[in-house]
Design a protein around this motif. Structure first.
Motif, PDB file in Angstrom:
ATOM      1  N   LYS A   4       0.875  -1.121  -0.006  1.00 52.95           N
ATOM      2  CA  LYS A   4      -0.023  -0.063  -0.224  1.00 52.95           C
ATOM      3  C   LYS A   4       1.002   1.437  -0.038  1.00 52.95           C
ATOM      4  N   ILE A   5       0.457   2.351  -0.579  1.00 52.33           N
ATOM      5  CA  ILE A   5       1.226   3.569  -0.807  1.00 52.33           C
ATOM      6  C   ILE A   5       1.005   4.318   0.777  1.00 52.33           C
ATOM      7  N   SER A   6       2.287   4.411   1.077  1.00 53.64           N
ATOM      8  CA  SER A   6       2.356   5.260   2.391  1.00 53.64           C
ATOM      9  C   SER A   6       2.231   6.697   2.136  1.00 53.64           C
ATOM     10  N   ASP A   7       1.380   7.528   2.927  1.00 60.84           N
ATOM     11  CA  ASP A   7       1.490   8.627   2.970  1.00 60.84           C
ATOM     12  C   ASP A   7       0.999   9.313   1.462  1.00 60.84           C
ATOM     13  N   PRO A   8      -0.481   8.672   0.929  1.00 59.97           N
ATOM     14  CA  PRO A   8      -0.737   8.989  -0.455  1.00 59.97           C
ATOM     15  C   PRO A   8      -0.870  10.431  -1.014  1.00 59.97           C
ATOM     16  N   LYS A   9      -1.123  11.209   0.064  1.00 57.69           N
ATOM     17  CA  LYS A   9      -1.367  12.833  -0.384  1.00 57.69           C
ATOM     18  C   LYS A   9       0.025  13.250  -0.784  1.00 57.69           C
ATOM     19  N   GLU A  10       0.874  12.894  -0.081  1.00 52.55           N
ATOM     20  CA  GLU A  10       2.382  13.392  -0.548  1.00 52.55           C
ATOM     21  C   GLU A  10       2.766  12.602  -1.852  1.00 52.55           C
ATOM     22  N   ARG A  11       2.445  11.271  -1.975  1.00 51.14           N
ATOM     23  CA  ARG A  11       3.004  10.701  -2.918  1.00 51.14           C
ATOM     24  C   ARG A  11       2.142  11.142  -4.312  1.00 51.14           C
ATOM     25  N   PHE A  12       0.925  11.390  -4.088  1.00 52.47           N
ATOM     26  CA  PHE A  12       0.301  12.064  -5.481  1.00 52.47           C
ATOM     27  C   PHE A  12       0.601  13.393  -5.625  1.00 52.47           C
ATOM     28  N   ALA A  13       1.417  14.198  -4.795  1.00 55.02           N
ATOM     29  CA  ALA A  13       1.379  15.710  -4.991  1.00 55.02           C
ATOM     30  C   ALA A  13       1.696  16.278  -6.406  1.00 55.02           C
ATOM     31  N   LYS A  14       2.636  15.440  -7.180  1.00 55.92           N
ATOM     32  CA  LYS A  14       3.025  15.977  -8.270  1.00 55.92           C
ATOM     33  C   LYS A  14       2.284  15.506  -9.486  1.00 55.92           C
ATOM     34  N   SER A  15       1.014  14.560  -9.159  1.00 56.26           N
ATOM     35  CA  SER A  15       0.206  14.136 -10.322  1.00 56.26           C
ATOM     36  C   SER A  15      -0.931  15.192 -10.500  1.00 56.26           C
ATOM     37  N   ILE A  16      -0.930  15.603 -11.634  1.00 50.62           N
ATOM     38  CA  ILE A  16      -2.112  16.853 -11.918  1.00 50.62           C
ATOM     39  C   ILE A  16      -3.274  16.362 -11.754  1.00 50.62           C
ATOM     40  N   TRP A  17      -3.684  15.098 -12.274  1.00 54.97           N
ATOM     41  CA  TRP A  17      -5.137  14.556 -12.353  1.00 54.97           C
ATOM     42  C   TRP A  17      -5.554  14.377 -10.887  1.00 54.97           C
ATOM     43  N   ALA A  18      -4.623  14.256  -9.727  1.00 52.53           N
ATOM     44  CA  ALA A  18      -5.063  13.934  -8.296  1.00 52.53           C
ATOM     45  C   ALA A  18      -5.649  15.196  -7.702  1.00 52.53           C
ATOM     46  N   SER A  19      -5.165  16.435  -8.144  1.00 47.04           N
ATOM     47  CA  SER A  19      -5.631  17.324  -7.605  1.00 47.04           C
ATOM     48  C   SER A  19      -7.036  17.961  -8.169  1.00 47.04           C
TER      49      SER A  19
END
Length: 233
Positions: A4-19
């Motif tokens: 599982k991804i630890s701290d997903p908000k930080e891990r997805f911070a650079k992904s445009i679609w996540a925001s």
């Protein structure tokens, strides 16, 4: 090893679609996306594989390439932190049409097909992102055909370095922020389809043109638009 991804908000911070996602859609992503460590030289996926995931770079450096019938390696793209790939194969439900190799130790996020399909069915912003990404990737691939067939190695190196700052395909590198790239000359050779020695020659020329400076362990871009236009004066 998948986890599982630890701290997903930080891990997805650079992904445009996540925001762009609604909170309930992002929660589903966080619950269902996993990560895997790929050592340098390891394959993330191979040509002909069944496509079950949409994949993104958490951190590291990947090369997307294929071997032509005459044995030549053709590099299509490179992906850094925040870049995602494989949406075309998922949408067409076809086998993978390229190899993806880690050029350095890399952590990759894997979104299952079911999660990807859920976002397609329920998130208009996600669909808009994919339309933009597919269009930008098509433009990049068309330009790469020109690089391979028409451009000399110096120009290929310049254009491939400039392409690393593509705001959709490599959002982790943004023009106007830090213009230093931690990248080896061997890696530059891989993404430009030239030898390390030829990449070194190209970098020396581009440095003399004041388009970049060669640093220890990387390069600093001095004139991004100049790299995109090279060899135009």
């Amino acid at each position: 090893m998948t986890k599982k991804i630890s701290d997903p908000k930080e891990r997805f911070a650079k992904s445009i679609w996540a925001s762009m996602l609604a909170p309930e859609h992002m929660q589903k992503v966080e619950d269902e996306v996993v990560e895997r460590f790929i050592p340098a030289g390891g394959y993330v996926c191979r040509k002909g594989d069944t496509v079950d995931y949409w994949m993104g770079v958490i951190d590291g450096f990947l090369k997307m390439s294929s071997i032509s019938p005459d044995g030549k390696t053709v590099t299509f793209s490179c992906m850094l932190a925040g870049g995602w790939f494989g949406e075309g194969s998922l949408l067409k439900t076809e086998p993978r049409r390229y190899d993806v190799v880690a050029l350095r130790d890399t952590r990759v996020a894997y979104m299952p097909r079911t999660t990807f399909s859920y976002l397609l069915d329920n998130s208009i912003p996600f669909n808009r992102f994919l339309l933009h990404q597919l269009n930008e990737r098509l433009g990049l691939f068309i330009s790469l055909v020109e690089y391979d067939r028409m451009l000399d190695p110096d120009t290929r190196v310049a254009r491939c370095l400039a392409a690393m700052f593509h705001p959709y395909l490599n959002p982790g590198l943004k023009a106007g922020s830090s213009m230093q790239i931690q990248i080896s000359q061997e890696e530059i050779g891989y993404i430009s389809s030239v030898s390390r020695q030829r990449a070194n020659q190209a970098l020396q020329l581009l440095e003399k043109k004041n388009l970049l400076s060669v640093d220890y362990g990387g390069i600093t871009i001095l004139d991004l638009e100049g790299l995109r236009r090279f060899p135009e004066e």
